[in-house]
Design a protein around this motif. Structure first.
Motif, PDB file in Angstrom:
ATOM      1  N   ILE A  40      -0.136 -12.901  -1.851  1.00 26.67           N
ATOM      2  CA  ILE A  40       0.608 -11.618  -1.691  1.00 26.67           C
ATOM      3  C   ILE A  40       1.915 -11.719  -2.744  1.00 26.67           C
ATOM      4  O   ILE A  40       2.114 -10.517  -3.422  1.00 26.67           O
ATOM      5  CB  ILE A  40       1.467 -11.366  -0.364  1.00 26.67           C
ATOM      6  N   SER A  41       2.454 -12.674  -3.426  1.00 26.72           N
ATOM      7  CA  SER A  41       3.529 -12.720  -4.064  1.00 26.72           C
ATOM      8  C   SER A  41       2.860 -12.364  -5.463  1.00 26.72           C
ATOM      9  O   SER A  41       3.492 -11.680  -6.349  1.00 26.72           O
ATOM     10  CB  SER A  41       4.297 -14.094  -4.341  1.00 26.72           C
ATOM     11  N   ALA A  42       1.501 -12.773  -5.814  1.00 24.60           N
ATOM     12  CA  ALA A  42       0.867 -12.446  -7.119  1.00 24.60           C
ATOM     13  C   ALA A  42       0.487 -10.949  -6.915  1.00 24.60           C
ATOM     14  O   ALA A  42       0.704 -10.517  -8.192  1.00 24.60           O
ATOM     15  CB  ALA A  42      -0.383 -13.379  -7.036  1.00 24.60           C
ATOM     16  N   ILE A  43       0.216 -10.414  -5.943  1.00 25.75           N
ATOM     17  CA  ILE A  43       0.120  -8.956  -5.911  1.00 25.75           C
ATOM     18  C   ILE A  43       1.248  -8.229  -6.084  1.00 25.75           C
ATOM     19  O   ILE A  43       1.302  -7.117  -6.946  1.00 25.75           O
ATOM     20  CB  ILE A  43      -0.712  -8.683  -4.667  1.00 25.75           C
ATOM     21  N   VAL A  44       2.171  -8.597  -5.559  1.00 23.63           N
ATOM     22  CA  VAL A  44       3.648  -7.836  -5.701  1.00 23.63           C
ATOM     23  C   VAL A  44       4.063  -8.245  -7.123  1.00 23.63           C
ATOM     24  O   VAL A  44       4.576  -7.155  -7.861  1.00 23.63           O
ATOM     25  CB  VAL A  44       4.623  -8.673  -4.682  1.00 23.63           C
ATOM     26  N   GLU A  45       3.945  -9.258  -7.849  1.00 22.20           N
ATOM     27  CA  GLU A  45       4.507  -9.314  -9.328  1.00 22.20           C
ATOM     28  C   GLU A  45       3.675  -8.559 -10.158  1.00 22.20           C
ATOM     29  O   GLU A  45       3.921  -7.969 -11.143  1.00 22.20           O
ATOM     30  CB  GLU A  45       4.178 -10.928  -9.382  1.00 22.20           C
ATOM     31  N   ALA A  46       2.278  -8.580  -9.922  1.00 17.76           N
ATOM     32  CA  ALA A  46       1.433  -7.661 -10.612  1.00 17.76           C
ATOM     33  C   ALA A  46       1.851  -6.248 -10.636  1.00 17.76           C
ATOM     34  O   ALA A  46       1.822  -5.382 -11.518  1.00 17.76           O
ATOM     35  CB  ALA A  46       0.012  -7.921 -10.255  1.00 17.76           C
ATOM     36  N   TYR A  47       1.965  -5.776  -9.458  1.00 12.88           N
ATOM     37  CA  TYR A  47       2.719  -4.244  -9.201  1.00 12.88           C
ATOM     38  C   TYR A  47       3.924  -4.164  -9.892  1.00 12.88           C
ATOM     39  O   TYR A  47       4.057  -3.334 -10.513  1.00 12.88           O
ATOM     40  CB  TYR A  47       2.658  -4.316  -7.863  1.00 12.88           C
ATOM     41  N   SER A  74       0.929  -1.241  -0.100  1.00 15.75           N
ATOM     42  CA  SER A  74      -0.089   0.088   0.049  1.00 15.75           C
ATOM     43  C   SER A  74       0.856   1.239   0.100  1.00 15.75           C
ATOM     44  O   SER A  74       0.631   2.372  -0.500  1.00 15.75           O
ATOM     45  CB  SER A  74      -1.071   0.008   1.313  1.00 15.75           C
ATOM     46  N   GLU A  75       1.990   1.307   0.805  1.00 19.15           N
ATOM     47  CA  GLU A  75       2.790   2.480   0.820  1.00 19.15           C
ATOM     48  C   GLU A  75       3.486   2.759  -0.494  1.00 19.15           C
ATOM     49  O   GLU A  75       3.770   3.923  -0.884  1.00 19.15           O
ATOM     50  CB  GLU A  75       3.905   2.016   1.903  1.00 19.15           C
ATOM     51  N   LYS A  76       3.923   1.640  -1.165  1.00 21.73           N
ATOM     52  CA  LYS A  76       4.598   1.802  -2.402  1.00 21.73           C
ATOM     53  C   LYS A  76       3.477   2.128  -3.367  1.00 21.73           C
ATOM     54  O   LYS A  76       3.856   2.970  -4.464  1.00 21.73           O
ATOM     55  CB  LYS A  76       4.991   0.238  -3.013  1.00 21.73           C
ATOM     56  N   ILE A  77       2.353   1.802  -3.370  1.00 21.96           N
ATOM     57  CA  ILE A  77       1.306   2.131  -4.470  1.00 21.96           C
ATOM     58  C   ILE A  77       0.968   3.842  -4.045  1.00 21.96           C
ATOM     59  O   ILE A  77       0.892   4.397  -5.014  1.00 21.96           O
ATOM     60  CB  ILE A  77       0.290   1.315  -4.229  1.00 21.96           C
ATOM     61  N   GLN A  78       0.908   4.134  -2.874  1.00 24.28           N
ATOM     62  CA  GLN A  78       0.707   5.418  -2.745  1.00 24.28           C
ATOM     63  C   GLN A  78       1.899   6.390  -3.190  1.00 24.28           C
ATOM     64  O   GLN A  78       1.519   7.738  -3.587  1.00 24.28           O
ATOM     65  CB  GLN A  78       0.372   5.747  -1.235  1.00 24.28           C
ATOM     66  N   GLU A  79       3.007   6.038  -3.169  1.00 22.41           N
ATOM     67  CA  GLU A  79       4.203   6.584  -3.619  1.00 22.41           C
ATOM     68  C   GLU A  79       4.211   6.647  -5.010  1.00 22.41           C
ATOM     69  O   GLU A  79       5.030   7.341  -5.588  1.00 22.41           O
ATOM     70  CB  GLU A  79       5.573   6.013  -2.864  1.00 22.41           C
ATOM     71  N   THR A  80       3.527   5.682  -5.721  1.00 28.95           N
ATOM     72  CA  THR A  80       3.705   5.616  -7.127  1.00 28.95           C
ATOM     73  C   THR A  80       3.087   6.849  -7.877  1.00 28.95           C
ATOM     74  O   THR A  80       1.957   7.154  -7.688  1.00 28.95           O
ATOM     75  CB  THR A  80       2.793   4.289  -7.656  1.00 28.95           C
ATOM     76  N   LYS A  81       4.058   7.449  -8.717  1.00 29.78           N
ATOM     77  CA  LYS A  81       3.633   8.508  -9.618  1.00 29.78           C
ATOM     78  C   LYS A  81       3.882   8.212 -10.897  1.00 29.78           C
ATOM     79  O   LYS A  81       4.819   7.584 -11.294  1.00 29.78           O
ATOM     80  CB  LYS A  81       4.199   9.856  -8.947  1.00 29.78           C
ATOM     81  N   LEU A  82       3.202   8.971 -11.961  1.00 30.19           N
ATOM     82  CA  LEU A  82       3.464   8.921 -13.420  1.00 30.19           C
ATOM     83  C   LEU A  82       4.558   9.250 -13.702  1.00 30.19           C
ATOM     84  O   LEU A  82       5.401   8.697 -14.445  1.00 30.19           O
ATOM     85  CB  LEU A  82       2.251   9.382 -14.178  1.00 30.19           C
ATOM     86  N   LEU A  83       5.223  10.415 -13.582  1.00 30.26           N
ATOM     87  CA  LEU A  83       6.314  11.141 -14.090  1.00 30.26           C
ATOM     88  C   LEU A  83       7.435  11.239 -13.077  1.00 30.26           C
ATOM     89  O   LEU A  83       8.073  11.999 -12.870  1.00 30.26           O
ATOM     90  CB  LEU A  83       5.841  12.441 -14.488  1.00 30.26           C
ATOM     91  N   GLN A  84       7.848   9.859 -12.335  1.00 29.79           N
ATOM     92  CA  GLN A  84       8.918   9.732 -11.438  1.00 29.79           C
ATOM     93  C   GLN A  84       9.494   8.394 -11.616  1.00 29.79           C
ATOM     94  O   GLN A  84       8.854   7.460 -11.962  1.00 29.79           O
ATOM     95  CB  GLN A  84       8.469  10.261 -10.064  1.00 29.79           C
ATOM     96  N   ASN A  85      10.656   8.166 -10.922  1.00 30.87           N
ATOM     97  CA  ASN A  85      11.239   6.821 -10.919  1.00 30.87           C
ATOM     98  C   ASN A  85      10.633   6.167  -9.880  1.00 30.87           C
ATOM     99  O   ASN A  85      10.924   6.209  -8.601  1.00 30.87           O
ATOM    100  CB  ASN A  85      12.781   6.961 -10.721  1.00 30.87           C
ATOM    101  N   ASN A  86       9.882   5.117 -10.165  1.00 33.01           N
ATOM    102  CA  ASN A  86       9.131   4.206  -9.161  1.00 33.01           C
ATOM    103  C   ASN A  86       9.935   3.415  -8.870  1.00 33.01           C
ATOM    104  O   ASN A  86      10.629   2.290  -9.774  1.00 33.01           O
ATOM    105  CB  ASN A  86       7.744   3.903  -9.568  1.00 33.01           C
ATOM    106  N   GLN A  87      10.070   2.648  -7.450  1.00 28.51           N
ATOM    107  CA  GLN A  87      10.705   1.530  -7.035  1.00 28.51           C
ATOM    108  C   GLN A  87       9.857   0.332  -7.056  1.00 28.51           C
ATOM    109  O   GLN A  87       8.586   0.232  -6.784  1.00 28.51           O
ATOM    110  CB  GLN A  87      11.147   1.692  -5.636  1.00 28.51           C
ATOM    111  N   ARG A  88      10.353  -0.835  -7.542  1.00 27.71           N
ATOM    112  CA  ARG A  88       9.889  -2.206  -7.606  1.00 27.71           C
ATOM    113  C   ARG A  88       9.664  -2.671  -6.166  1.00 27.71           C
ATOM    114  O   ARG A  88      10.531  -2.260  -5.095  1.00 27.71           O
ATOM    115  CB  ARG A  88      10.668  -3.195  -8.471  1.00 27.71           C
ATOM    116  N   ILE A  89       8.806  -3.692  -5.796  1.00 28.09           N
ATOM    117  CA  ILE A  89       8.658  -4.339  -4.389  1.00 28.09           C
ATOM    118  C   ILE A  89       9.490  -5.675  -4.420  1.00 28.09           C
ATOM    119  O   ILE A  89       9.300  -6.325  -5.153  1.00 28.09           O
ATOM    120  CB  ILE A  89       7.146  -4.221  -4.131  1.00 28.09           C
ATOM    121  N   ASP A  90      10.118  -5.716  -3.273  1.00 27.48           N
ATOM    122  CA  ASP A  90      10.747  -6.900  -2.988  1.00 27.48           C
ATOM    123  C   ASP A  90      10.463  -7.540  -1.748  1.00 27.48           C
ATOM    124  O   ASP A  90      10.689  -7.017  -0.733  1.00 27.48           O
ATOM    125  CB  ASP A  90      12.410  -6.688  -3.170  1.00 27.48           C
ATOM    126  N   ILE A  91       9.590  -8.342  -1.646  1.00 22.14           N
ATOM    127  CA  ILE A  91       9.224  -8.981  -0.257  1.00 22.14           C
ATOM    128  C   ILE A  91       9.464 -10.420  -0.363  1.00 22.14           C
ATOM    129  O   ILE A  91       9.141 -11.433  -1.032  1.00 22.14           O
ATOM    130  CB  ILE A  91       7.664  -8.927  -0.222  1.00 22.14           C
TER     131      ILE A  91
END
Length: 445
Positions: free
Chosen positions: A203-210, A179-196
């Motif tokens: 949860i892994s399926a959600i992370v992979e989709a994100y 959720s925190e990563k999704i809230q920080e996601t912006k179109l015109l910025q360098n977004n970080q991938r999630i590694d859990i």
């Protein structure tokens, strides 16, 4: 059984209802004591004959016998007791009956009625048995059980809440990170991938989709940035073309008018040619300024602020239209402001041109341009008697690319608004369908 035995085996009295008292006088208390209950014996009419709990009656009966029974009954009020007609009727129907009465402290008094029969099964009397059903202990045990059960349920509920809290914390820990990563996601910025690590399959399926979405978002952002740059240049080109066309129209009208009215022998022809030349030069300077500003997108249109006579600039711009329907009125002969004369000319050209197009179908078109001064600024008004602006179009009138005309790109009024607001001014309008429109521009002093 004890009652029947006593009735059948007594050696003094026959088994008849009139002898029920003497028969059971000595033994009824003993029988009742053995069975731990109260007993009463009635005749078939429901009148009491003897009971186990009235000892005074039995002593009297032993001394005086049944011959004195009537006197006894007159002496003791208790023997007015009779079985109710309802019980007698039930006995006739079923040969036995029961009733109960609630007492205090959870006790219930139970009454059972049955016929007393001789050896030939003839009815000779009615036996009433009374015993107390004490439910207080059962109720106390039930209450205690319910209390213990309530405590157990409360304890189980608390344990369930604690267990659910820790379980949900464990499950939602990964979801919170996502959720925190999704809230920080912006179109015109360098977004970080999630590694859990050590996440559940869901949860892994959600992370992979994100993460897949982030990759696609980066590609889309690059395409969008490129598209926006191209669109910006296209819009810039449209605006430049529009700005260049604005001065060309009055220049064309001036040249055509000069061609029709030119007479070399006319008096004052030299001054007239000079005025025409100045007008054309002024409009050429406007186009030159636009062309120069186009080389630098960030500075378009660049302001060249100087102290100008607003009355003279507006008169010159109006003369370029060469239309008798345009009237100019100023409350002062000279009004000086620090503005860019080319931008002021653009503002007026756009407003007058729009007013002229709005009055094309009017038999007597009128365009009134006015200047007035108040305490805070200078007010420029352009009023026409044209077709007016509909309510649906009013909220979009200053939006880029919005136009109600069959030609044009809808950049004139947005450009006018940008110029006016760049000087800290404001522009507004009022319009009535069929009566006309008035634009009001305020330049601060």
């Amino acid at each position: 059984r004890d009652v029947n035995y006593e009735l059948e085996n007594n050696s003094f009295y026959p088994a008849e209802q009139i002898f029920l008292g003497p028969i059971f006088n000595r033994r009824i208390e003993e029988i009742a004591s053995v069975h731990k209950m109260k007993m009463s014996i009635y005749d078939l009419n429901g009148s009491i004959q003897i009971n186990s709990f009235d000892k005074q009656f039995r002593i009297y009966y032993s001394l005086y016998g049944p011959l004195q029974s009537n006197g006894y009954k007159r002496k003791f009020e208790i023997f007015k007791e009779k079985i109710s007609s309802k019980i007698l009727q039930e006995l006739k129907n079923n040969e036995e009956s029961k009733e109960s009465k609630s007492l205090e402290s959870g006790k219930i008094s139970q009454f059972s009625y049955a016929y007393i029969k001789d050896q030939n099964f003839n009815k000779v009397g009615i036996l009433k048995v009374e015993y107390i059903q004490d439910n207080s202990q059962e109720e106390e045990e039930l209450s205690s059980f319910l209390n213990r059960l309530f405590v157990v349920y409360i304890a189980m509920f608390c344990l369930a809440v604690v267990f659910a809290y820790f379980l949900s914390s464990y499950i939602t820990r990964s979801l919170k990170s996502i959720s925190e990563k999704i809230q920080e996601t912006k179109l015109l910025q360098n977004n970080q991938r999630i590694d859990i690590k050590d996440a559940t399959p869901e949860i892994s399926a959600i992370v992979e989709a994100y993460n897949q979405m982030i990759d696609e978002l980066e590609e889309s952002a690059e395409k969008l940035a490129k598209s926006e740059r191209e669109q910006a240049w296209r819009e810039m080109a449209k605006q430049v073309a529009h700005e260049i066309k604005n001065p060309l129209t009055p220049m064309k009208l001036t040249v055509q008018s000069f061609e029709r009215t030119f007479d070399p022998d006319e008096e004052g022809i030299v001054e007239k040619v000079k005025d025409y030349s100045q007008m054309l030069t002024q409009q050429i300077d406007v186009m030159s300024s636009i062309a120069t500003s186009f080389s630098d997108f960030a500075l378009m249109p660049q302001k060249n602020v100087e102290r100008i006579d607003l009355v003279r600039i507006i008169k010159s711009a109006i003369d370029m239209f060469y239309e008798n329907s345009i009237n100019f009125k100023s409350e002062r002969e000279e009004i000086y402001l620090n503005l860019d004369k080319n931008q002021v000319t653009r503002v007026l050209n756009n407003l007058v041109k729009n007013a002229s197009q709005a009055t094309e179908n009017e038999q007597e078109p009128k365009i009134e341009v006015g200047l007035e001064v108040n305490k805070t600024g200078v007010i420029l008004t352009v009023k026409d008697n044209g077709k007016g602006i509909s309510d649906a179009d009013k909220e979009h009138i200053f939006e880029p690319k919005f136009t109600t005309k069959t030609s044009g790109m809808g950049l004139g009024l947005p450009m006018v608004k940008n110029i006016v607001e760049a000087y800290g001014g404001e522009i507004s309008f009022t319009s009535v369908i069929g009566l006309g429109t008035m634009f009001r521009v305020v330049f601060p002093k």
